[in-house]
Write a protein that holds these residues in place. Structure first.
Motif, PDB file in Angstrom:
ATOM      1  N   GLY A 102      15.431 -28.424 -46.466  1.00  0.00           N
ATOM      2  CA  GLY A 102      15.855 -28.278 -45.034  1.00  0.00           C
ATOM      3  C   GLY A 102      16.974 -27.688 -45.211  1.00  0.00           C
ATOM      4  O   GLY A 102      17.497 -27.944 -43.980  1.00  0.00           O
ATOM      5  N   SER A 103      17.201 -26.926 -45.664  1.00  0.00           N
ATOM      6  CA  SER A 103      18.436 -26.656 -45.812  1.00  0.00           C
ATOM      7  C   SER A 103      19.050 -24.931 -45.782  1.00  0.00           C
ATOM      8  O   SER A 103      17.947 -24.353 -46.341  1.00  0.00           O
ATOM      9  CB  SER A 103      19.903 -26.721 -47.285  1.00  0.00           C
ATOM     10  OG  SER A 103      19.857 -28.369 -46.562  1.00  0.00           O
ATOM     11  N   ASP A 109      25.270 -27.234 -39.423  1.00  0.00           N
ATOM     12  CA  ASP A 109      24.761 -28.629 -40.372  1.00  0.00           C
ATOM     13  C   ASP A 109      23.996 -28.132 -41.747  1.00  0.00           C
ATOM     14  O   ASP A 109      23.792 -28.651 -41.843  1.00  0.00           O
ATOM     15  CB  ASP A 109      24.104 -29.549 -39.211  1.00  0.00           C
ATOM     16  CG  ASP A 109      25.469 -30.015 -38.120  1.00  0.00           C
ATOM     17  OD1 ASP A 109      26.531 -29.850 -38.664  1.00  0.00           O
ATOM     18  OD2 ASP A 109      24.558 -30.446 -37.220  1.00  0.00           O
ATOM     19  N   ASN A 110      23.503 -27.279 -40.729  1.00  0.00           N
ATOM     20  CA  ASN A 110      22.130 -26.694 -41.952  1.00  0.00           C
ATOM     21  C   ASN A 110      22.541 -25.935 -43.391  1.00  0.00           C
ATOM     22  O   ASN A 110      21.574 -26.031 -43.999  1.00  0.00           O
ATOM     23  CB  ASN A 110      20.063 -26.342 -41.590  1.00  0.00           C
ATOM     24  CG  ASN A 110      20.848 -25.004 -40.615  1.00  0.00           C
ATOM     25  OD1 ASN A 110      21.732 -25.248 -40.062  1.00  0.00           O
ATOM     26  ND2 ASN A 110      20.063 -24.622 -40.412  1.00  0.00           N
ATOM     27  N   GLN A 127      15.904 -19.939 -46.950  1.00  0.00           N
ATOM     28  CA  GLN A 127      15.533 -21.778 -47.009  1.00  0.00           C
ATOM     29  C   GLN A 127      15.273 -22.039 -47.991  1.00  0.00           C
ATOM     30  O   GLN A 127      15.367 -21.367 -49.173  1.00  0.00           O
ATOM     31  CB  GLN A 127      14.265 -21.878 -46.064  1.00  0.00           C
ATOM     32  CG  GLN A 127      14.908 -23.062 -45.363  1.00  0.00           C
ATOM     33  CD  GLN A 127      15.000 -23.048 -44.134  1.00  0.00           C
ATOM     34  OE1 GLN A 127      15.850 -22.576 -43.223  1.00  0.00           O
ATOM     35  NE2 GLN A 127      14.899 -25.003 -44.172  1.00  0.00           N
ATOM     36  N   HIS A 140      17.943 -32.575 -40.658  1.00  0.00           N
ATOM     37  CA  HIS A 140      17.842 -30.862 -40.748  1.00  0.00           C
ATOM     38  C   HIS A 140      16.728 -31.116 -41.450  1.00  0.00           C
ATOM     39  O   HIS A 140      16.832 -31.144 -42.722  1.00  0.00           O
ATOM     40  CB  HIS A 140      18.571 -30.396 -40.969  1.00  0.00           C
ATOM     41  CG  HIS A 140      19.666 -30.320 -40.239  1.00  0.00           C
ATOM     42  ND1 HIS A 140      18.940 -29.137 -38.981  1.00  0.00           N
ATOM     43  CD2 HIS A 140      21.070 -30.864 -39.683  1.00  0.00           C
ATOM     44  CE1 HIS A 140      20.092 -29.299 -37.601  1.00  0.00           C
ATOM     45  NE2 HIS A 140      21.047 -30.496 -38.580  1.00  0.00           N
TER      46      HIS A 140
END
Length: 321
Positions: A249-250, A284-285, A246, A149
């Motif tokens: 990437g998270s 996951d992100n 955002q 990610h």
């Protein structure tokens, strides 16, 4: 479950390894394209080689910058350092755009000159080799970017793809010129096509980064999944006021959840903590969820408003003041 520090270390290591491999290949391809482009008389291949050299600068930014944006949250950056990754994406996109504009300008200037001789077939073979190698590098980099990610690794993957695509018109121009020598300026036209592809790739990198820097909505799909998870939790009566943004990437989420108004604060807190950990584990992100707890009363219900009978019933239950 791995510790956050271990996850950051593994992600950073993957980013640096993939980028280093890409940098080595970029050096090789840049020297190959520029050298053969000069020898074979292909302006488009030389321009394509300059594009490959520009990739080296973005590789350097990632190799140096990843140590900063992969660092865990601290007192100075309580939300983490993900925005450094966003800034790196902006830099990569701007570099791509500048390279594209430079190539396009040179091509337009030479259109007014006397048509040069048709490039040699060696330029075609170099372009085809570059297409194959950069497409393979794109696929590998994109696969790793999705796995960990990483927005910046995804941006660099598109940089590789733009380099592969920019070699396509070069190859087409050279082979067409070999078959139809009377056609003029094909090499310059191919360089202009390269410009268009590079500018498109630059926009596709810069625009998401711009949205992130302006705190645009993070992910509608993640928000819908959050609602679905809340609906499956028997202790959560309603969820609303969901927001996402955002950071690198998270994703960061916040929401309001409604629980039984007669429940103790301790139990309500335990429900919110359990729900938060479930969301972070399954998405996951998502790196953090801020939850505001509210009682499931007529005053707080937004998704399922109270009927008139329920409002009267709650009024009767309220103690006299």
């Amino acid at each position: 479950m791995p510790e956050p520090s271990d996850q950051h270390h593994d992600k950073g290591k993957t980013i640096r390894t993939v980028t280093l491999v890409g940098a080595i290949l970029n050096v090789f391809l840049a020297v190959l394209k520029i050298g053969i482009g000069k020898f074979a008389g292909s302006q488009a291949l030389v321009a394509d080689g300059v594009h490959s050299f520009s990739d080296l600068l973005t590789d350097a930014v990632i190799l140096l910058g990843s140590r900063y944006w992969m660092a865990p949250a601290d007192s100075g950056h309580p939300y983490g350092h993900g925005k450094f990754e966003t800034l790196a994406n902006v830099f990569i996109g701007l570099m791509l755009a500048l390279v594209g504009i430079g190539i396009g300008w040179d091509s337009i200037e030479t259109l007014s000159d006397t048509p040069p001789p048709a490039p040699g077939m060696l330029a075609f073979y170099a372009a085809v080799a570059a297409i194959v190698m950069k497409e393979l590098l794109y696929r590998w980099t994109m696969r790793e970017a999705k796995h960990i990610h990483s927005a910046v690794l995804r941006a660099n993957a598109w940089h590789h793809r733009s380099d592969a695509l920019s070699s396509v018109p070069v190859a087409v121009a050279v082979i067409t010129n070999a078959i139809f020598p009377s056609l003029k300026y094909l090499d310059q036209i191919a360089a202009l096509l390269v410009t268009g592809m590079i500018l498109k790739a630059a926009f596709e990198i810069i625009w998401p980064a711009f949205n992130e820097l302006t705190d645009a909505r993070g992910s509608e799909e993640v928000e819908k999944r959050l609602v679905h998870m809340a609906e499956e939790d028997k202790d959560i009566r309603e969820i609303h006021a969901i927001r996402s943004r955002q950071t690198g990437g998270s994703l960061l989420l916040d929401c309001h959840i409604l629980v039984d108004p007669e429940m103790s604060i301790e139990n309500a807190h335990a429900i919110s903590e359990r729900f938060k950990q479930s969301v972070i584990t399954k998405m996951d992100n998502v790196i953090d969820v801020v939850i505001h707890i509210e009682p499931y009363t007529c005053e707080e219900r937004l998704v399922n408003p109270c009927s008139l009978d329920e409002q009267l019933h709650q009024q009767k239950k309220k103690p006299d003041r």
